[in-house]
Scaffold this motif. Structure first.
Motif, mmCIF file in Angstrom:
data_model
loop_
_atom_site.group_PDB
_atom_site.id
_atom_site.type_symbol
_atom_site.label_atom_id
_atom_site.label_comp_id
_atom_site.label_asym_id
_atom_site.label_seq_id
_atom_site.Cartn_x
_atom_site.Cartn_y
_atom_site.Cartn_z
ATOM 1 N N VAL A 459 -6.286 -63.055 46.243
ATOM 2 C CA VAL A 459 -5.714 -64.222 46.971
ATOM 3 C C VAL A 459 -4.099 -63.790 46.393
ATOM 4 C CG1 VAL A 459 -5.209 -66.649 46.730
ATOM 5 C CG2 VAL A 459 -7.702 -65.803 46.718
ATOM 6 N N LEU A 460 -3.425 -63.598 47.445
ATOM 7 C CA LEU A 460 -2.067 -63.316 47.200
ATOM 8 C C LEU A 460 -1.074 -64.319 47.632
ATOM 9 C CD1 LEU A 460 -0.495 -59.878 48.318
ATOM 10 C CD2 LEU A 460 0.826 -61.990 48.337
ATOM 11 N N TRP A 461 -0.569 -64.989 46.653
ATOM 12 C CA TRP A 461 0.382 -66.114 46.889
ATOM 13 C C TRP A 461 1.722 -65.507 46.981
ATOM 14 C CZ3 TRP A 461 -0.450 -71.054 47.353
ATOM 15 C CH2 TRP A 461 0.491 -72.037 47.038
ATOM 16 N N HIS A 462 2.205 -65.659 48.297
ATOM 17 C CA HIS A 462 3.466 -65.256 48.689
ATOM 18 C C HIS A 462 4.599 -65.950 48.774
ATOM 19 C CE1 HIS A 462 5.426 -61.746 51.834
ATOM 20 N NE2 HIS A 462 6.335 -62.152 50.786
ATOM 21 N N ASN A 463 5.529 -65.945 47.856
ATOM 22 C CA ASN A 463 6.611 -66.928 47.910
ATOM 23 C C ASN A 463 8.002 -66.019 47.678
ATOM 24 O OD1 ASN A 463 6.667 -66.080 45.098
ATOM 25 N ND2 ASN A 463 5.917 -67.829 44.136
ATOM 26 N N GLN A 464 7.795 -65.130 48.112
ATOM 27 C CA GLN A 464 9.079 -64.292 48.456
ATOM 28 C C GLN A 464 9.901 -64.031 47.368
ATOM 29 O OE1 GLN A 464 11.310 -66.183 51.591
ATOM 30 N NE2 GLN A 464 9.311 -66.862 52.687
ATOM 31 N N GLY A 465 9.178 -63.332 46.429
ATOM 32 C CA GLY A 465 10.188 -62.872 45.224
ATOM 33 C C GLY A 465 9.402 -63.458 43.837
ATOM 34 N N TYR A 466 10.177 -63.309 42.855
ATOM 35 C CA TYR A 466 10.037 -63.750 41.438
ATOM 36 C C TYR A 466 10.236 -65.203 41.207
ATOM 37 C CZ TYR A 466 9.289 -58.761 40.702
ATOM 38 O OH TYR A 466 9.271 -57.450 40.723
ATOM 39 N N ALA A 487 9.553 -58.048 50.272
ATOM 40 C CA ALA A 487 8.330 -57.636 50.491
ATOM 41 C C ALA A 487 7.866 -56.607 51.552
ATOM 42 C CB ALA A 487 7.371 -58.997 50.319
ATOM 43 N N PRO A 488 6.808 -55.939 51.070
ATOM 44 C CA PRO A 488 6.451 -55.137 52.329
ATOM 45 C C PRO A 488 5.481 -55.983 53.378
ATOM 46 C CG PRO A 488 5.082 -54.814 50.562
ATOM 47 C CD PRO A 488 6.014 -55.738 50.087
ATOM 48 N N ASP A 489 5.025 -55.223 54.422
ATOM 49 C CA ASP A 489 3.912 -55.914 55.158
ATOM 50 C C ASP A 489 2.723 -55.654 54.532
ATOM 51 O OD1 ASP A 489 2.164 -56.699 57.205
ATOM 52 O OD2 ASP A 489 3.567 -56.063 58.982
ATOM 53 N N PHE A 490 2.180 -56.820 53.938
ATOM 54 C CA PHE A 490 0.977 -56.815 53.380
ATOM 55 C C PHE A 490 -0.287 -56.396 54.142
ATOM 56 C CE2 PHE A 490 3.343 -59.043 49.939
ATOM 57 C CZ PHE A 490 3.523 -58.022 48.890
ATOM 58 N N GLN A 491 -0.200 -57.251 55.114
ATOM 59 C CA GLN A 491 -1.220 -56.789 56.211
ATOM 60 C C GLN A 491 -1.462 -55.568 56.633
ATOM 61 O OE1 GLN A 491 -3.379 -59.529 56.950
ATOM 62 N NE2 GLN A 491 -2.431 -60.184 55.295
ATOM 63 N N MET A 492 -0.473 -54.675 56.950
ATOM 64 C CA MET A 492 -0.089 -53.378 57.129
ATOM 65 C C MET A 492 -0.773 -52.433 55.958
ATOM 66 S SD MET A 492 2.801 -51.065 58.835
ATOM 67 C CE MET A 492 2.929 -52.430 60.249
ATOM 68 N N LEU A 493 -0.176 -52.713 54.852
ATOM 69 C CA LEU A 493 -0.574 -52.107 53.482
ATOM 70 C C LEU A 493 -2.105 -51.976 53.482
ATOM 71 C CD1 LEU A 493 2.250 -52.701 51.171
ATOM 72 C CD2 LEU A 493 1.658 -50.433 52.048
ATOM 73 N N ALA A 494 -2.656 -53.143 53.657
ATOM 74 C CA ALA A 494 -4.322 -53.447 53.378
ATOM 75 C C ALA A 494 -4.953 -52.619 54.452
ATOM 76 C CB ALA A 494 -4.613 -54.762 53.410
ATOM 77 N N LEU A 524 -8.002 -59.075 51.208
ATOM 78 C CA LEU A 524 -6.745 -59.434 50.899
ATOM 79 C C LEU A 524 -6.432 -60.789 51.697
ATOM 80 C CD1 LEU A 524 -3.714 -57.503 49.748
ATOM 81 C CD2 LEU A 524 -3.367 -59.397 51.225
ATOM 82 N N VAL A 525 -6.225 -61.788 50.907
ATOM 83 C CA VAL A 525 -5.985 -63.082 51.537
ATOM 84 C C VAL A 525 -4.546 -63.434 51.332
ATOM 85 C CG1 VAL A 525 -6.494 -65.356 52.033
ATOM 86 C CG2 VAL A 525 -8.326 -63.613 51.530
#
Length: 547
Positions: A459-466, A487-494, A524-525
């Protein structure tokens, strides 16, 4: 047999090791000669994509199973790579055995520019381990392993490092006189001190119990004790689930928040078992506001720990589980009630977490996880969802919740530690709570998760940084630098790793994904944090620029 063959036999047959984590190197190939075990059966080898990942996997395996995680590490860069994982395990007292190679005995410390050479690996790891040992002769191996497992089973656990010079791997060695391990009895509490503790607790009007990660082996005794005392009880992050889910006396890991601190300050007798009483459990707001004014009874297997952080009027050097059992046996029928449940209920009502803007966005997240995967092990990185889970989540049993936000507080822990937990407890679903910043430290381990067909829900919480550091910078009036990262394109990386993935924005979408998750590999969600917050609390929705 050779020294390397003896190592494998001792790990497998004497100490029951069934899994090791490591990346083969030219210095460690001999360790792999007998690892498959032939007809006798071998030890499962998991190949992470970085030695830090190996250490985190071993850590997660150990926390989920209670058995030491074992790593095979190459000389030099392998040791520097695993150092962070050893630091996290040391901070949380996690048993981890790191077996490494080191250069030939006749070259050690000579600075000749040998492959992977360090001036001293032992000095490097000494501050990251309970002990670091260099094997001088092959016949010393059984004693070295016996020392390591003695620490794991009879003392305060943590990483142990044993390095083997590469000229010893093929050295002939006689079989040991016996393959059996010693039966290790843990230190029991002093009977006189137990009687004193019971006298104080029996006479207390407002007792408080603080249970730490050292108590996870004795959940039944813990419940018996706190119920007999009718005492509000703090279960720290590493003790979460010790009393079972939603126990009426459980205050959770909320002792940094005002209503629970008020209970702590008002307590006339405090019993603290298996807990460091450290900052990341008792003062996560970093204001030094945790105060105990009553009589403190402390129990810890480490005598030095009993002298740290808080003054104890009565200190018992003993195993936490044995002490819980001994106290529970002595307090089966205490004469009066102390309104413990009512005090805990009042504290929870005062906390009002569901209405608190700091927690409200995460409440539906954990409601969905609880409804969809009620028995799941939750493993967290240092990220927003983990910080919220520390306060919001209740688990049905111990060893079902752990993360890297305590103690050492590293990033990159969540994914590989969740994989280790899944390898150790394949009977339970495992969820990794990660952020878009921290996952980049160990994202490559998705390849290993796919290779091993581990059904971990990431479960990846994507809040655009730290986000956490953004808030601290804003609060300190420091310009935002280095925190609004791309951030990269996590969907493409997965997809590139062969991992299923979904991008979602609402609790309903999360529930659907969990119902249809794969059981033969990871998923990866990716949650758009700001869209999610808009969906669950539109009136208080915050953009990245409004923090």
């Amino acid at each position: 047999m050779t020294c390397a063959e003896l190592l494998i036999r001792l790990l497998r047959d004497t100490y029951g090791v069934d899994t090791v984590f490591g990346i083969p190197g030219v210095h460690t190939v001999e360790l792999y000669r007998g690892l498959d075990g032939g007809e006798a059966g071998g030890i499962r080898h998991i190949t992470p994509r970085h030695e830090q990942g190996a250490g985190f996997m071993a850590d997660g395996y150990a926390r989920a199973t209670g058995q030491p995680g074992v790593c095979f590490i190459i000389t030099g860069p392998g040791m520097t790579n695993i150092a962070t994982a050893m630091g996290q395990a040391l901070a949380d007292s996690i048993p981890m055995l790191v077996i490494s190679s080191v250069n030939r005995r006749d070259t050690l410390g000579r600075g000749q520019g040998r492959l992977h050479e360090l001036p001293s690996q032992q000095q490097l790891t000494a501050g990251l381990s309970r002990f670091s040992y260099t094997l001088a002769t092959p016949d010393g191996l059984p004693d070295a392993l016996a020392r390591a497992f003695a620490v794991f089973e009879g003392a305060r656990p943590g990483p142990v490092h044993i390095e083997i010079p590469i000229d010893l791997f093929n050295a002939p060695v006689a079989k040991p006189a016996r393959w059996q391990r010693s039966t290790m009895a843990k230190p029991a509490p002093d009977p006189a001190a137990l009687e004193t503790a019971m006298e104080w607790l029996s006479a207390a009007n407002r007792p408080l119990v603080l249970l730490g990660g050292g108590c996870v082996s004795a959940p039944d005794a813990a419940r018996t004790l706190v119920e007999a005392l009718d005492a509000p009880t703090v279960t720290t992050i590493n003790a979460k689930g010790l009393l079972g889910r939603d126990h009426p006396l459980d205050l959770g890991a909320n002792v940094s928040l005002p209503p629970v601190r008020k209970l702590a300050k008002e307590a006339d007798v405090i019993l603290a078992i298996g807990t460091e009483l450290g900052e990341t459990d008792y003062d996560v707001v970093f204001d030094d506001g945790f105060e105990l004014t009553g009589r403190l009874i402390r129990v810890d297997i480490d005598a030095e720990q009993l002298a740290r952080n808080q003054y104890a009027e009565l200190a018992l050097v003993a195993d936490a589980g044995l002490t819980l059992q001994a106290l529970a046996a002595r307090c089966a029928e205490l004469p009066r009630q102390r309104d413990g449940e009512a005090r805990v209920t009042a504290a929870w009502q005062a906390l009002e977490m569901e209405a608190d803007p700091a927690f409200a966005p995460y409440v539906p997240l954990f409601e969905v996880l609880r409804e969809s995967l009620p028995d799941a092990i939750l493993v967290g990185d240092s990220c927003a969802t983990t910080y919220a889970a520390n306060h919001l989540v209740s688990q049905p049993a111990p060893r079902r919740f752990f993360n890297a936000s305590t103690g050492y507080g590293t990033l990159g822990y969540g994914l590989p530690a969740a994989m280790g937990a899944s390898l150790g407890r394949s009977d339970l679903p495992v969820v990794a709570l990660v952020g878009d910043g921290g996952i980049m430290f160990t994202l490559s381990e998705l390849a290993c998760a796919v290779e091993e067909t581990l059904p971990v829900v990431v479960v990846l919480w994507h809040n655009q940084g730290y986000e956490e550091i953004r808030r601290f910078m804003d609060g300190a009036g420091v310009p935002r630098l280095g925190v609004d990262i791309q951030a990269p394109d996590f969907q493409m990386l997965a997809a590139g790793f062969g991992c299923m993935s979904k991008r979602i924005k609402t609790p309903e979408e999360l529930a659907s994904v969990l119902r249809n998750r794969p059981l033969t590999g990871p998923i990866l969600v990716e949650i758009d944090a700001f869209a999610w917050s808009e969906a669950v609390q539109p009136e208080t929705h915050n953009s990245p620029d409004s923090h």
